[in-house]
Design a protein around this motif. Structure first.
Motif, PDB file in Angstrom:
ATOM      1  N   GLU A 169       0.840  -1.196   0.000  1.00  0.00           N
ATOM      2  CA  GLU A 169       0.000   0.000   0.000  1.00  0.00           C
ATOM      3  C   GLU A 169       0.874   1.244   0.000  1.00  0.00           C
ATOM      4  OE1 GLU A 169      -2.268  -0.610   3.557  1.00  0.00           O
ATOM      5  OE2 GLU A 169      -0.784   0.375   4.845  1.00  0.00           O
ATOM      6  N   PHE A 170       0.241   2.379  -0.259  1.00  0.00           N
ATOM      7  CA  PHE A 170       0.938   3.659  -0.240  1.00  0.00           C
ATOM      8  C   PHE A 170      -0.007   4.721   0.303  1.00  0.00           C
ATOM      9  CE2 PHE A 170      -1.041   3.157  -4.403  1.00  0.00           C
ATOM     10  CZ  PHE A 170      -1.664   4.388  -4.628  1.00  0.00           C
ATOM     11  N   THR A 171       0.569   5.790   0.810  1.00  0.00           N
ATOM     12  CA  THR A 171      -0.238   6.920   1.274  1.00  0.00           C
ATOM     13  C   THR A 171      -0.018   8.077   0.317  1.00  0.00           C
ATOM     14  OG1 THR A 171       1.524   7.791   2.693  1.00  0.00           O
ATOM     15  CG2 THR A 171      -0.019   6.226   3.682  1.00  0.00           C
ATOM     16  N   ILE A 172      -1.039   8.893   0.200  1.00  0.00           N
ATOM     17  CA  ILE A 172      -0.948  10.064  -0.661  1.00  0.00           C
ATOM     18  C   ILE A 172      -1.656  11.215   0.034  1.00  0.00           C
ATOM     19  CG2 ILE A 172      -3.020   9.419  -1.976  1.00  0.00           C
ATOM     20  CD1 ILE A 172      -1.598  10.602  -4.446  1.00  0.00           C
ATOM     21  N   ALA A 173      -1.027  12.378   0.007  1.00  0.00           N
ATOM     22  CA  ALA A 173      -1.593  13.535   0.701  1.00  0.00           C
ATOM     23  C   ALA A 173      -1.262  14.807  -0.069  1.00  0.00           C
ATOM     24  CB  ALA A 173      -1.027  13.631   2.123  1.00  0.00           C
ATOM     25  N   SER A 174      -2.102  15.825   0.113  1.00  0.00           N
ATOM     26  CA  SER A 174      -1.823  17.144  -0.461  1.00  0.00           C
ATOM     27  C   SER A 174      -0.843  17.865   0.442  1.00  0.00           C
ATOM     28  CB  SER A 174      -3.118  17.953  -0.586  1.00  0.00           C
ATOM     29  OG  SER A 174      -4.023  17.318  -1.467  1.00  0.00           O
ATOM     30  N   THR A 175       0.075  18.597  -0.164  1.00  0.00           N
ATOM     31  CA  THR A 175       1.082  19.321   0.604  1.00  0.00           C
ATOM     32  C   THR A 175       1.458  20.588  -0.147  1.00  0.00           C
ATOM     33  OG1 THR A 175       3.197  19.091   1.748  1.00  0.00           O
ATOM     34  CG2 THR A 175       3.032  18.077  -0.420  1.00  0.00           C
ATOM     35  N   GLU A 176       2.490  21.267   0.312  1.00  0.00           N
ATOM     36  CA  GLU A 176       2.966  22.469  -0.365  1.00  0.00           C
ATOM     37  C   GLU A 176       4.371  22.226  -0.892  1.00  0.00           C
ATOM     38  OE1 GLU A 176       2.768  25.745   2.301  1.00  0.00           O
ATOM     39  OE2 GLU A 176       0.576  25.818   2.332  1.00  0.00           O
ATOM     40  N   LYS A 177       4.635  22.806  -2.065  1.00  0.00           N
ATOM     41  CA  LYS A 177       5.966  22.704  -2.662  1.00  0.00           C
ATOM     42  C   LYS A 177       6.203  23.973  -3.478  1.00  0.00           C
ATOM     43  CE  LYS A 177       8.872  19.436  -5.297  1.00  0.00           C
ATOM     44  NZ  LYS A 177       9.425  20.355  -6.295  1.00  0.00           N
ATOM     45  N   ALA A 178       7.262  24.678  -3.167  1.00  0.00           N
ATOM     46  CA  ALA A 178       7.511  25.963  -3.818  1.00  0.00           C
ATOM     47  C   ALA A 178       7.832  25.803  -5.299  1.00  0.00           C
ATOM     48  CB  ALA A 178       8.653  26.691  -3.107  1.00  0.00           C
ATOM     49  N   GLY A 179       8.734  24.911  -5.620  1.00  0.00           N
ATOM     50  CA  GLY A 179       9.140  24.738  -7.016  1.00  0.00           C
ATOM     51  C   GLY A 179       8.392  23.607  -7.684  1.00  0.00           C
ATOM     52  N   ARG A 180       8.218  23.738  -8.965  1.00  0.00           N
ATOM     53  CA  ARG A 180       7.568  22.661  -9.727  1.00  0.00           C
ATOM     54  C   ARG A 180       8.510  21.461  -9.796  1.00  0.00           C
ATOM     55  NH1 ARG A 180       9.991  25.851 -13.807  1.00  0.00           N
ATOM     56  NH2 ARG A 180      11.604  24.568 -14.822  1.00  0.00           N
ATOM     57  N   GLY A 181       7.992  20.325 -10.302  1.00  0.00           N
ATOM     58  CA  GLY A 181       8.831  19.151 -10.497  1.00  0.00           C
ATOM     59  C   GLY A 181       8.667  18.119  -9.406  1.00  0.00           C
ATOM     60  N   THR A 182       9.620  17.201  -9.334  1.00  0.00           N
ATOM     61  CA  THR A 182       9.506  16.036  -8.453  1.00  0.00           C
ATOM     62  C   THR A 182      10.785  15.825  -7.643  1.00  0.00           C
ATOM     63  OG1 THR A 182       8.007  14.958 -10.034  1.00  0.00           O
ATOM     64  CG2 THR A 182       9.094  13.539  -8.406  1.00  0.00           C
ATOM     65  N   ARG A 183      10.597  15.514  -6.372  1.00  0.00           N
ATOM     66  CA  ARG A 183      11.712  15.172  -5.489  1.00  0.00           C
ATOM     67  C   ARG A 183      11.452  13.783  -4.919  1.00  0.00           C
ATOM     68  NH1 ARG A 183      11.274  19.012  -2.287  1.00  0.00           N
ATOM     69  NH2 ARG A 183      10.408  18.102  -0.384  1.00  0.00           N
ATOM     70  N   ILE A 184      12.381  12.872  -5.143  1.00  0.00           N
ATOM     71  CA  ILE A 184      12.241  11.498  -4.655  1.00  0.00           C
ATOM     72  C   ILE A 184      13.292  11.258  -3.579  1.00  0.00           C
ATOM     73  CG2 ILE A 184      12.327   9.052  -5.267  1.00  0.00           C
ATOM     74  CD1 ILE A 184      11.544   9.837  -8.101  1.00  0.00           C
ATOM     75  N   VAL A 185      12.830  10.848  -2.410  1.00  0.00           N
ATOM     76  CA  VAL A 185      13.732  10.600  -1.284  1.00  0.00           C
ATOM     77  C   VAL A 185      13.736   9.100  -0.990  1.00  0.00           C
ATOM     78  CG1 VAL A 185      14.301  11.126   1.108  1.00  0.00           C
ATOM     79  CG2 VAL A 185      13.212  12.880  -0.336  1.00  0.00           C
ATOM     80  N   LEU A 186      14.915   8.503  -1.077  1.00  0.00           N
ATOM     81  CA  LEU A 186      15.070   7.079  -0.791  1.00  0.00           C
ATOM     82  C   LEU A 186      15.656   6.907   0.603  1.00  0.00           C
ATOM     83  CD1 LEU A 186      16.720   5.854  -4.136  1.00  0.00           C
ATOM     84  CD2 LEU A 186      14.309   6.286  -3.664  1.00  0.00           C
ATOM     85  N   HIS A 187      14.950   6.190   1.455  1.00  0.00           N
ATOM     86  CA  HIS A 187      15.450   5.853   2.794  1.00  0.00           C
ATOM     87  C   HIS A 187      16.109   4.488   2.677  1.00  0.00           C
ATOM     88  CE1 HIS A 187      13.103   9.163   4.648  1.00  0.00           C
ATOM     89  NE2 HIS A 187      12.263   8.906   3.652  1.00  0.00           N
ATOM     90  N   LEU A 188      17.427   4.493   2.691  1.00  0.00           N
ATOM     91  CA  LEU A 188      18.184   3.289   2.365  1.00  0.00           C
ATOM     92  C   LEU A 188      17.985   2.172   3.384  1.00  0.00           C
ATOM     93  CD1 LEU A 188      21.519   4.982   1.250  1.00  0.00           C
ATOM     94  CD2 LEU A 188      19.710   4.067  -0.221  1.00  0.00           C
ATOM     95  N   LYS A 189      17.971   0.950   2.882  1.00  0.00           N
ATOM     96  CA  LYS A 189      17.865  -0.222   3.738  1.00  0.00           C
ATOM     97  C   LYS A 189      19.154  -0.405   4.529  1.00  0.00           C
ATOM     98  CE  LYS A 189      15.073  -2.884   0.417  1.00  0.00           C
ATOM     99  NZ  LYS A 189      15.109  -4.061  -0.469  1.00  0.00           N
ATOM    100  N   GLU A 190      19.040  -1.174   5.558  1.00  0.00           N
ATOM    101  CA  GLU A 190      20.225  -1.571   6.313  1.00  0.00           C
ATOM    102  C   GLU A 190      21.158  -2.342   5.378  1.00  0.00           C
ATOM    103  OE1 GLU A 190      22.316  -1.248   9.767  1.00  0.00           O
ATOM    104  OE2 GLU A 190      20.175  -0.701   9.622  1.00  0.00           O
ATOM    105  N   GLY A 191      22.399  -1.930   5.299  1.00  0.00           N
ATOM    106  CA  GLY A 191      23.352  -2.588   4.429  1.00  0.00           C
ATOM    107  C   GLY A 191      23.537  -1.932   3.076  1.00  0.00           C
TER     108      GLY A 191
END
Length: 641
Positions: A164-186
């Motif tokens: 599953e995934f969650t989706i929510a409305s938020t604020e972002k000053a600049g257009r485009g996409t930012r992807i943040v990867l939370h790295l696994k252990e190792g």
């Protein structure tokens, strides 16, 4: 920190759940390619913005310098990929990140084999590279705002890749996409500047937009005041890729590895291309093309309505992702880029259809592809055999669709034949013509449902005796294709199962005279057979095409073949009525015994058995198999009595 609203939790599409499980647990032995996939997607987003901004310049929001930024945080164990491209709306996020947004997902899953190398190729063919993020991350956050939307219309998508995934409305000053990867252990090795830089240079150097990373930190100074001043400065970013469109660079400056990585970028394929051609043309028609032959056929190759075509650029500005106007349908497997100076920047599909430059480009690019394939066939027979196995049946559509290039296409076709003795389609028409017997004026072929039926056809008996090569055609498209062909290098094509057999000068006058005498001797038998078989055959005649079999069925010169008839019937289409010709071998003992049979009832049973056997040998299906079995059993009982 912005407040999130309209937050909801949604389930992944079933296929995505299965895909994520496979990718996390069994696919991608080469984990580092996740960065290539995410940068490639960011590049696509930048290109789409540049295209849409041709008509709506305000989409740039005062920032027309398109770029991709890669950063990391060792302490937080995160890697971030950010672009200022087109971005996504809430609906687009759900569509693209919650489902495999391409048709054929069931086909994808059914094609998975459990073999890592094969399955990873399928991942690319189905365009699901985003999910590669979960190979190294146990949580992925996406923050995106579509160009032209308000700051508060941004979207935050988050998932741990577990269904599953969650989706929510938020604020972002600049257009485009930012992807943040939370790295696994190792997987902390990827939160490292040197490691990320090396991956960008290895996989994404060809990206036409700058991929920025923070400059390497200067050596630590002892002076506390100077150190404090250094820490307070905003980080400086620099491009770590060449940021030049690869096809605009000189061929002499490019390595094979760069061409291969660019292919993977534009095709989303994980396997190497088979070959490619890079050309720059100047003159009345100015364009640059970079065309690739894939190593493997895509899952939707036989869907003629599936999206296809080249990436179109005009003066290095991306215009269209799948421009299908520049290559004919039988070359729909070709991937690549065409960049023209002769088209307008505001080009659209409608304008393309009316632009005379498109026809010139189509003609030039088609010849370029055929020349590329011809070169491959001559220089590397093994590679060409691999190409033919994947795409040969599609290329067989060409002679009917592209009359102007028919001769070029015919030289590229490959067939099985009686010369090789194997089912491999390795014989070209030029090879065949070079081996033709003295006096042979025709290219002989037989069409059948499969190789065994073709090679065992009784129609081949005289050809084996004479040492004449016959092409064995077994693909579903073959009979249709041959109906569109008339000759090759002055030699006409002849289906050995149709019409009266004429071997021309290959047969001596003495042989022809002997055949005429045999026919006269059996005139009485022919007259006896005709009324018995008239319901199922149009004529009965003596043949000289048989040496071992007692009889065979022959079609009229213009009758539909058995293979095409089966295909049309399976499709529910009506087929024209026609009856075959029954030909008998005057030298066969069974024919002589039939001629001497005095009992008319037994004569009829024997004749019908021979007719049914000829039908079966040709690959046909009996209309009344029970009657055939009864006659055969009756004959066996008589023999055993």
């Amino acid at each position: 920190m912005s407040t999130e609203t309209q937050k909801e939790t949604l389930g992944f599409q079933t296929e995505v759940k299965q895909l994520l499980h496979l990718m996390v647990h069994s696919l991608y032995s080469n984990k580092e390619i996740f960065l290539r996939e995410l940068i490639s997607n960011a590049s696509d987003a930048a290109e789409k913005l540049r295209f849409e901004a041709l008509e709506k310049g305000d989409l740039y929001e005062g920032d027309s310098e398109l770029k991709i930024r890669v950063s990391f945080d060792k302490e937080a164990k995160t890697v971030t990929i950010e672009d200022n491209g087109i971005g996504m709306s809430r609906e687009e996020v759900i569509e693209h990140l919650g489902t495999i947004a391409k048709s054929g997902t069931a086909s994808f899953l059914s094609n998975l084999t459990g073999d890592q190398s094969k399955d990873s190729q399928l991942i690319g063919q189905f365009g699901v590279g985003f999910y590669s993020a979960f190979i190294v991350a146990d949580q992925v956050d996406v923050f995106t705002r579509r160009a032209g939307a308000g700051i508060s219309d941004a979207v935050h998508w988050s998932s741990r890749g577990e269904g599953e995934f969650t989706i929510a409305s938020t604020e972002k000053a600049g257009r485009g996409t930012r992807i943040v990867l939370h790295l696994k252990e190792g997987e902390e090795e990827f939160a490292d500047g040197w490691r990320l830089r090396s991956l960008v240079r290895k996989y994404s150097d060809h990206i036409a937009f700058p991929v920025l990373m923070e400059k390497e930190a200067a050596p630590v100074v002892d002076d506390a005041e100077e150190k404090s001043e250094t820490e307070s400065k905003a980080p400086e970013f620099e491009a770590v890729n060449s940021a030049t469109a690869l096809w605009t660079r000189s061929k002499g400056d490019l390595k094979d590895e760069e061409y291969q990585e660019f292919y993977k970028h534009i095709s989303h394929d994980y396997s190497e291309p088979l070959t490619w051609a890079h050309n720059k043309v100047e003159g009345s028609l100015e364009y640059t093309s970079l065309l690739y032959v894939p190593g493997h056929a895509p899952f939707d190759l036989w869907n003629r309505e599936a999206p296809r075509g080249l990436k179109l650029y005009v003066q290095r500005v991306f215009i269209m992702d799948q421009a299908d106007q520049f290559l004919p349908l039988y070359l729909r497997f070709i991937k690549g880029v065409v960049d023209s100076n002769n088209l307008s920047l505001n080009v659209s599909r409608e304008i393309l259809q009316r632009d005379p430059s498109v026809d010139k480009l189509r003609s030039a690019l088609t010849k370029r592809v055929l020349d590329m394939l011809s070169k491959l066939a001559k220089s590397d027979a093994e590679k060409y055999a691999g190409f033919w196995k994947e795409f040969g049946q599609v290329l067989k559509e060409g002679p009917a669709e592209d009359y102007a290039n028919r001769d070029k296409i015919l030289k590229l076709l490959r067939f099985a034949s009686t010369h090789t003795g194997t089912a491999d389609q390795s014989v070209g028409l030029e090879d065949y013509v070079a081996r033709m017997k003295e006096g042979q004026e025709k290219i002989f072929y037989v069409v059948a449902d499969n190789y065994n039926t073709a090679k065992s056809s009784p129609h081949l008996e005289i050809f084996r005796k004479k040492g004449i090569e016959v092409l064995l055609l077994t693909d579903r498209i073959d009979e249709w294709m041959m109906s569109q062909l008339f000759d090759f290098e002055g030699k006409s094509f002849q289906d050995v199962t149709k019409g009266e057999l004429n071997l021309g000068e290959v047969e001596s006058e003495e042989e022809k005279k002997q055949q005429e005498e045999s026919a006269k001797q059996l005139e009485g038998l022919l007259e006896r057979l005709k009324p018995v078989l008239e319901a199922r055959v149009s004529d009965v005649r003596v043949t000289h095409r048989l040496t071992d079999s007692p009889a065979c069925l022959v079609l009229g010169d213009y009758d539909m073949g058995l293979q095409m008839r089966k295909i049309m019937e399976a499709a529910g289409q009506k087929v024209p009525d026609s009856k075959p010709i029954f030909e008998i071998n005057p030298e066969h003992p069974l024919i002589n015994k039939l001629d001497q049979e005095p009992d008319e009832a037994r004569f009829a049973d024997l004749a019908l058995i021979l007719l049914d056997q000829a039908d079966l040998a040709a690959g046909g299906q009996l209309d009344d198999p029970a009657a055939y079995t009864a006659r055969l059993n009756k004959l066996l009982l008589e023999l055993s009595a």
